[in-house]
Design a protein around this motif. Sequence first.
Motif, PDB file in Angstrom:
ATOM      1  N   ALA A  46       0.833  -1.207   0.000  1.00  8.46           N
ATOM      2  CA  ALA A  46       0.000   0.000   0.000  1.00  8.46           C
ATOM      3  C   ALA A  46       0.869   1.259   0.000  1.00  8.46           C
ATOM      4  N   ALA A  47       1.956   1.246   0.770  1.00  6.74           N
ATOM      5  CA  ALA A  47       2.880   2.388   0.791  1.00  6.74           C
ATOM      6  C   ALA A  47       3.483   2.610  -0.592  1.00  6.74           C
ATOM      7  N   SER A  48       3.861   1.536  -1.260  1.00  5.29           N
ATOM      8  CA  SER A  48       4.432   1.642  -2.608  1.00  5.29           C
ATOM      9  C   SER A  48       3.447   2.282  -3.574  1.00  5.29           C
ATOM     10  N   GLU A  49       2.186   1.882  -3.472  1.00 10.51           N
ATOM     11  CA  GLU A  49       1.156   2.460  -4.333  1.00 10.51           C
ATOM     12  C   GLU A  49       0.998   3.958  -4.059  1.00 10.51           C
ATOM     13  N   ALA A  50       0.962   4.332  -2.783  1.00 12.28           N
ATOM     14  CA  ALA A  50       0.799   5.745  -2.421  1.00 12.28           C
ATOM     15  C   ALA A  50       1.994   6.575  -2.890  1.00 12.28           C
ATOM     16  N   ILE A  51       3.186   6.052  -2.699  1.00 10.97           N
ATOM     17  CA  ILE A  51       4.389   6.783  -3.121  1.00 10.97           C
ATOM     18  C   ILE A  51       4.436   6.887  -4.644  1.00 10.97           C
ATOM     19  N   GLY A  52       4.112   5.796  -5.323  1.00  8.57           N
ATOM     20  CA  GLY A  52       4.078   5.826  -6.783  1.00  8.57           C
ATOM     21  C   GLY A  52       3.071   6.844  -7.308  1.00  8.57           C
ATOM     22  N   ASN A  53       1.887   6.886  -6.687  1.00 15.81           N
ATOM     23  CA  ASN A  53       0.883   7.880  -7.086  1.00 15.81           C
ATOM     24  C   ASN A  53       1.390   9.294  -6.854  1.00 15.81           C
ATOM     25  N   ALA A  54       2.030   9.522  -5.701  1.00 10.36           N
ATOM     26  CA  ALA A  54       2.539  10.860  -5.386  1.00 10.36           C
ATOM     27  C   ALA A  54       3.601  11.286  -6.392  1.00 10.36           C
ATOM     28  N   ILE A  55       4.445  10.348  -6.794  1.00  7.93           N
ATOM     29  CA  ILE A  55       5.495  10.662  -7.768  1.00  7.93           C
ATOM     30  C   ILE A  55       4.886  10.916  -9.149  1.00  7.93           C
ATOM     31  N   GLU A  56       4.025  10.013  -9.592  1.00  7.66           N
ATOM     32  CA  GLU A  56       3.484  10.110 -10.956  1.00  7.66           C
ATOM     33  C   GLU A  56       2.450  11.213 -11.138  1.00  7.66           C
ATOM     34  N   HIS A  57       1.618  11.426 -10.132  1.00 10.18           N
ATOM     35  CA  HIS A  57       0.481  12.341 -10.297  1.00 10.18           C
ATOM     36  C   HIS A  57       0.606  13.652  -9.521  1.00 10.18           C
ATOM     37  N   GLY A  58       1.552  13.727  -8.578  1.00 13.67           N
ATOM     38  CA  GLY A  58       1.617  14.912  -7.740  1.00 13.67           C
ATOM     39  C   GLY A  58       2.971  15.565  -7.643  1.00 13.67           C
ATOM     40  N   SER A  59       3.890  15.183  -8.522  1.00 12.68           N
ATOM     41  CA  SER A  59       5.243  15.719  -8.444  1.00 12.68           C
ATOM     42  C   SER A  59       5.787  15.989  -9.836  1.00 12.68           C
ATOM     43  N   ILE A  60       6.708  16.924  -9.901  1.00 13.83           N
ATOM     44  CA  ILE A  60       7.420  17.202 -11.151  1.00 13.83           C
ATOM     45  C   ILE A  60       8.873  17.521 -10.834  1.00 13.83           C
ATOM     46  N   GLY A  61       9.735  17.276 -11.788  1.00 11.25           N
ATOM     47  CA  GLY A  61      11.135  17.680 -11.691  1.00 11.25           C
ATOM     48  C   GLY A  61      11.843  17.213 -10.444  1.00 11.25           C
ATOM     49  N   ASP A  62      12.384  18.172  -9.708  1.00 10.47           N
ATOM     50  CA  ASP A  62      13.180  17.886  -8.521  1.00 10.47           C
ATOM     51  C   ASP A  62      12.347  17.806  -7.239  1.00 10.47           C
ATOM     52  N   ASP A  63      11.034  17.688  -7.368  1.00 13.19           N
ATOM     53  CA  ASP A  63      10.178  17.594  -6.178  1.00 13.19           C
ATOM     54  C   ASP A  63      10.590  16.409  -5.310  1.00 13.19           C
ATOM     55  N   ARG A  64      10.150  16.464  -4.088  1.00 14.07           N
ATOM     56  CA  ARG A  64      10.340  15.369  -3.139  1.00 14.07           C
ATOM     57  C   ARG A  64       8.968  14.978  -2.608  1.00 14.07           C
ATOM     58  N   VAL A  65       8.820  13.713  -2.305  1.00 14.20           N
ATOM     59  CA  VAL A  65       7.611  13.195  -1.693  1.00 14.20           C
ATOM     60  C   VAL A  65       7.921  12.957  -0.223  1.00 14.20           C
ATOM     61  N   SER A  66       7.056  13.450   0.638  1.00 11.83           N
ATOM     62  CA  SER A  66       7.238  13.273   2.083  1.00 11.83           C
ATOM     63  C   SER A  66       6.563  11.977   2.528  1.00 11.83           C
ATOM     64  N   VAL A  67       7.319  11.129   3.226  1.00 16.27           N
ATOM     65  CA  VAL A  67       6.793   9.887   3.779  1.00 16.27           C
ATOM     66  C   VAL A  67       7.014   9.933   5.290  1.00 16.27           C
ATOM     67  N   THR A  68       5.920   9.918   6.038  1.00 14.90           N
ATOM     68  CA  THR A  68       5.990   9.971   7.498  1.00 14.90           C
ATOM     69  C   THR A  68       5.487   8.650   8.050  1.00 14.90           C
ATOM     70  N   ILE A  69       6.327   8.025   8.860  1.00  9.60           N
ATOM     71  CA  ILE A  69       6.028   6.713   9.435  1.00  9.60           C
ATOM     72  C   ILE A  69       5.967   6.866  10.945  1.00  9.60           C
ATOM     73  N   HIS A  70       4.780   6.675  11.509  1.00  5.08           N
ATOM     74  CA  HIS A  70       4.633   6.665  12.965  1.00  5.08           C
ATOM     75  C   HIS A  70       4.245   5.241  13.343  1.00  5.08           C
ATOM     76  N   LEU A  71       5.105   4.603  14.131  1.00  6.58           N
ATOM     77  CA  LEU A  71       4.956   3.179  14.405  1.00  6.58           C
ATOM     78  C   LEU A  71       4.971   2.920  15.902  1.00  6.58           C
ATOM     79  N   SER A  72       3.931   2.244  16.363  1.00  8.46           N
ATOM     80  CA  SER A  72       3.894   1.757  17.744  1.00  8.46           C
ATOM     81  C   SER A  72       3.745   0.247  17.670  1.00  8.46           C
ATOM     82  N   ASP A  73       3.672  -0.409  18.828  1.00  7.60           N
ATOM     83  CA  ASP A  73       3.490  -1.856  18.817  1.00  7.60           C
ATOM     84  C   ASP A  73       2.150  -2.257  18.227  1.00  7.60           C
ATOM     85  N   GLU A  74       1.166  -1.379  18.311  1.00  8.43           N
ATOM     86  CA  GLU A  74      -0.190  -1.726  17.880  1.00  8.43           C
ATOM     87  C   GLU A  74      -0.554  -1.258  16.489  1.00  8.43           C
TER      88      GLU A  74
END
Length: 146
Positions: A46-74
């Motif tokens: 699912a993360a790969s799909e979201a990142i791919g969409n952000a790159i293909e549909h929401g970014s151009i040139g030297d843009d960066r995609v922000s990925v924030t991971i908040h992880l707990s045990d649950e």
Amino acid sequence: MTARPSHTELLVPADLAAIGATRSVLSELLSSRGWDDDRLEDAVLAASEAIGNAIEHGSIGDDRVSVTIHLSDEVLDLRVADTGRRGRATPPRLDTAPPPDGADRGRGLMIMRSLAAELELSRSELGGTEARMVFPSDRAPDEETP
């Protein structure tokens, strides 16, 4: 003992070749928390799909995609945000129809929606779209992390 929640922020180049490295980081984080292979693979896909969409549909040139991971045990709370493209609707609608039979593309949102316990699309602070996905670890809170 319960592990402390972790917070990781990545700025991924808007290049589809960067998805692999991001998948590896997420996979290692989830594995270190004892996530079973099925849940780990769901979250990484699912993360790969979201990142791919952000790159293909929401970014151009030297843009960066922000990925924030908040992880707990649950739970994993994952956010992917792009800067947006001029002339593109932001954010996309979740209720779009599936692609026609035989289409090679257009299933990313359906995949994310089917794998995540929650999926929200909103306008990102960067001016584009933010996809927020939540994945429970399916572990009881009192189970110890190895």
